[in-house]
Design a protein around this motif. Structure first.
Motif, PDB file in Angstrom:
ATOM      1  N   SER A   1      -1.585 -27.079  16.309  1.00  0.00           N
ATOM      2  CA  SER A   1      -1.823 -26.078  15.264  1.00  0.00           C
ATOM      3  C   SER A   1      -2.959 -26.447  14.327  1.00  0.00           C
ATOM      4  O   SER A   1      -3.678 -25.562  13.820  1.00  0.00           O
ATOM      5  N   ILE A   2      -3.144 -27.731  14.048  1.00  0.00           N
ATOM      6  CA  ILE A   2      -4.175 -28.147  13.081  1.00  0.00           C
ATOM      7  C   ILE A   2      -5.583 -27.716  13.505  1.00  0.00           C
ATOM      8  O   ILE A   2      -6.304 -27.047  12.731  1.00  0.00           O
ATOM      9  N   PRO A   3      -6.040 -28.054  14.733  1.00  0.00           N
ATOM     10  CA  PRO A   3      -7.410 -27.622  15.088  1.00  0.00           C
ATOM     11  C   PRO A   3      -7.553 -26.104  15.164  1.00  0.00           C
ATOM     12  O   PRO A   3      -8.582 -25.544  14.757  1.00  0.00           O
ATOM     13  N   ILE A   4      -6.533 -25.430  15.667  1.00  0.00           N
ATOM     14  CA  ILE A   4      -6.608 -23.967  15.748  1.00  0.00           C
ATOM     15  C   ILE A   4      -6.587 -23.367  14.344  1.00  0.00           C
ATOM     16  O   ILE A   4      -7.288 -22.374  14.047  1.00  0.00           O
ATOM     17  N   GLY A   5      -5.794 -23.956  13.446  1.00  0.00           N
ATOM     18  CA  GLY A   5      -5.761 -23.488  12.054  1.00  0.00           C
ATOM     19  C   GLY A   5      -7.110 -23.637  11.381  1.00  0.00           C
ATOM     20  O   GLY A   5      -7.519 -22.782  10.576  1.00  0.00           O
ATOM     21  N   LEU A   6      -7.821 -24.739  11.687  1.00  0.00           N
ATOM     22  CA  LEU A   6      -9.156 -24.921  11.119  1.00  0.00           C
ATOM     23  C   LEU A   6     -10.126 -23.857  11.616  1.00  0.00           C
ATOM     24  O   LEU A   6     -11.007 -23.394  10.863  1.00  0.00           O
ATOM     25  N   VAL A   7      -9.950 -23.462  12.874  1.00  0.00           N
ATOM     26  CA  VAL A   7     -10.781 -22.378  13.424  1.00  0.00           C
ATOM     27  C   VAL A   7     -10.523 -21.084  12.665  1.00  0.00           C
ATOM     28  O   VAL A   7     -11.460 -20.322  12.349  1.00  0.00           O
ATOM     29  N   PHE A   8      -9.222 -20.826  12.337  1.00  0.00           N
ATOM     30  CA  PHE A   8      -8.866 -19.623  11.585  1.00  0.00           C
ATOM     31  C   PHE A   8      -9.553 -19.603  10.213  1.00  0.00           C
ATOM     32  O   PHE A   8      -9.928 -18.551   9.691  1.00  0.00           O
ATOM     33  N   VAL A   9      -9.720 -20.754   9.586  1.00  0.00           N
ATOM     34  CA  VAL A   9     -10.333 -20.822   8.258  1.00  0.00           C
ATOM     35  C   VAL A   9     -11.765 -20.289   8.301  1.00  0.00           C
ATOM     36  O   VAL A   9     -12.228 -19.592   7.375  1.00  0.00           O
ATOM     37  N   PHE A  10     -12.467 -20.621   9.390  1.00  0.00           N
ATOM     38  CA  PHE A  10     -13.854 -20.155   9.509  1.00  0.00           C
ATOM     39  C   PHE A  10     -13.939 -18.686   9.959  1.00  0.00           C
ATOM     40  O   PHE A  10     -14.874 -17.982   9.604  1.00  0.00           O
ATOM     41  N   ILE A  11     -12.957 -18.251  10.735  1.00  0.00           N
ATOM     42  CA  ILE A  11     -12.981 -16.883  11.262  1.00  0.00           C
ATOM     43  C   ILE A  11     -12.472 -15.881  10.228  1.00  0.00           C
ATOM     44  O   ILE A  11     -13.049 -14.807  10.031  1.00  0.00           O
ATOM     45  N   ILE A  12     -11.351 -16.243   9.568  1.00  0.00           N
ATOM     46  CA  ILE A  12     -10.703 -15.323   8.628  1.00  0.00           C
ATOM     47  C   ILE A  12     -11.135 -15.698   7.203  1.00  0.00           C
ATOM     48  O   ILE A  12     -10.874 -16.825   6.759  1.00  0.00           O
ATOM     49  N   PRO A  13     -11.786 -14.754   6.467  1.00  0.00           N
ATOM     50  CA  PRO A  13     -12.274 -15.070   5.114  1.00  0.00           C
ATOM     51  C   PRO A  13     -11.137 -15.414   4.143  1.00  0.00           C
ATOM     52  O   PRO A  13     -11.271 -16.322   3.341  1.00  0.00           O
ATOM     53  N   ALA A  14     -10.012 -14.678   4.238  1.00  0.00           N
ATOM     54  CA  ALA A  14      -8.909 -14.889   3.291  1.00  0.00           C
ATOM     55  C   ALA A  14      -8.134 -16.153   3.673  1.00  0.00           C
ATOM     56  O   ALA A  14      -7.645 -16.276   4.788  1.00  0.00           O
ATOM     57  N   LEU A  15      -8.041 -17.075   2.683  1.00  0.00           N
ATOM     58  CA  LEU A  15      -7.363 -18.348   2.955  1.00  0.00           C
ATOM     59  C   LEU A  15      -5.883 -18.159   3.241  1.00  0.00           C
ATOM     60  O   LEU A  15      -5.312 -18.834   4.098  1.00  0.00           O
TER      61      LEU A  15
END
Length: 349
Positions: free
Chosen positions: A21-35
């Motif tokens: 989940s950690i690496p995929i979650g980091l990808v979400f941070v860059f893709i999705i503007p809302a934290l």
């Protein structure tokens, strides 16, 4: 240092889900503007990964392990066992399961070795039993056939053959009685009637009852100097008399002509007394010592069938002493002599 060696399935599932989940979650941070959306996606991904991995481990891998456990115990699971399989087993690490299986394998190996030993002992016992019965039976058959073949008309032969037949019948009766006594001792059907008595008095009585046999071989029977002081033991007096009779009679049979039999009595501690019967006869080879208490076991040297007996005497002695929760032992050396002994409880007030 972090190790997953002893992780339970739940802990392993959580760790694996976190790593995914950690690496995929980091990808979400860059893709999705809302934290907050990234955090929600991370949590959903973590929970979903955890549940999926846990499902695979518990319902697939541990389902197989559950079958292994059922095979190990080879029984239909009771409610208690089903609860164990459902709640306790999944909490175990793979290493703990491996240890359980290895422990079971070691137990099975020991059981197989015991079964092999018992099977070899059973075969040898049956062979010896057949031999012990066959000898007198064939002798009786020969005497009877000879008598029926015409020897009955000769009074001298008639009397001799009947006497020989009677001796062989007595031998068979003694054999059956000894086997019956061993069976009763093993099953606990013969209760012990314990009482306080002076062991030296019983030893002297045994010496006296066997004096004809000892005198015939010019064997002197004594109590060791320093052991004459009366020692009281708590045991079944008649059973211990039987043990001493057997030990002294064996010492007379296998002791040397004109030899010496010595009885020793020692207070080993406040709770036990050691009694030993020693002879200066032919002795027993070291390789035979571990087996002399087995039924029908006879050594090649100094313990032949020529001296008579059923071959069950020492086995009976061992059972009697073990019924008293005590032990027997033997020490021997070829051409030096043999010492057989046992322990008993001291007097009970």
């Amino acid at each position: 240092m972090l190790t997953t060696k002893n992780f339970s399935p739940n802990q392993l599932s959580a760790l694996t889900a976190l790593i995914l989940s950690i690496p995929i979650g980091l990808v979400f941070v860059f893709i999705i503007p809302a934290l907050w959306l990234s955090l929600v996606a991370f949590v959903v991904l973590y929970i979903g990964s955890y549940l999926l991995i846990r499902f695979v481990l518990e319902w697939f891998i541990y389902r197989k392990i559950k079958l292994i456990y059922k095979f190990i115990y080879q029984t239909k699971a009771s409610k208690k066992e089903e609860m164990y399989y459902k709640y306790i087993l999944p909490q175990k690490s793979i290493d703990e399961v491996r240890e359980d299986v290895e422990k079971w394998a070691e137990q099975r190996k020991e059981e197989i070795e015991t079964l092999k030993f018992n099977e070899a002992y059973r075969k040898e016992f049956l062979q010896n039993l057949a031999h012990e019965f066959k000898t007198p039976i064939f002798a009786i058959q020969g005497y009877v056939d000879t008598l029926l073949g015409g020897a009955m008309e000769n009074p001298a032969i008639n009397q001799k053959f009947l006497e020989n037949t009677s001796r062989n019948v007595d031998r068979m009766v003694n054999l059956v009685n000894d086997l019956d006594e061993i069976s009763k001792l093993e099953s606990g059907e013969q209760p012990l009637y314990k009482q306080n008595f002076v062991i030296q008095e019983v030893i002297r009585e045994v010496y006296e009852s066997l004096s004809i046999k000892s005198n015939a071989r010019q064997i002197k029977c004594t109590i060791k100097k320093g052991c004459e002081q009366p020692v009281t033991v708590f045991a079944d007096k008649e059973k211990i008399r039987q043990v001493l009779l057997n030990l002294v009679e064996n010492a007379i049979k296998y002791g040397k002509q004109g030899g010496h039999i010595v009885a020793s009595v020692y207070n080993t501690d406040e709770k036990h007394v050691l009694i030993e019967i020693s002879d200066d006869g032919t002795g027993i080879g070291e390789e035979h010592l571990p087996r002399i208490f087995e039924r029908f076991y006879r050594t090649d040297r100094g313990r032949s069938r020529d001296v008579g007996g059923t071959g069950l005497g020492l086995a009976i002695c061992k059972h009697i002493i073990e019924a008293h929760n005590q032990v027997m032992h033997v020490r021997s050396k070829l051409d030096i002599g043999t010492t057989l002994g046992f322990t008993l409880d001291t007097r009970k007030d």
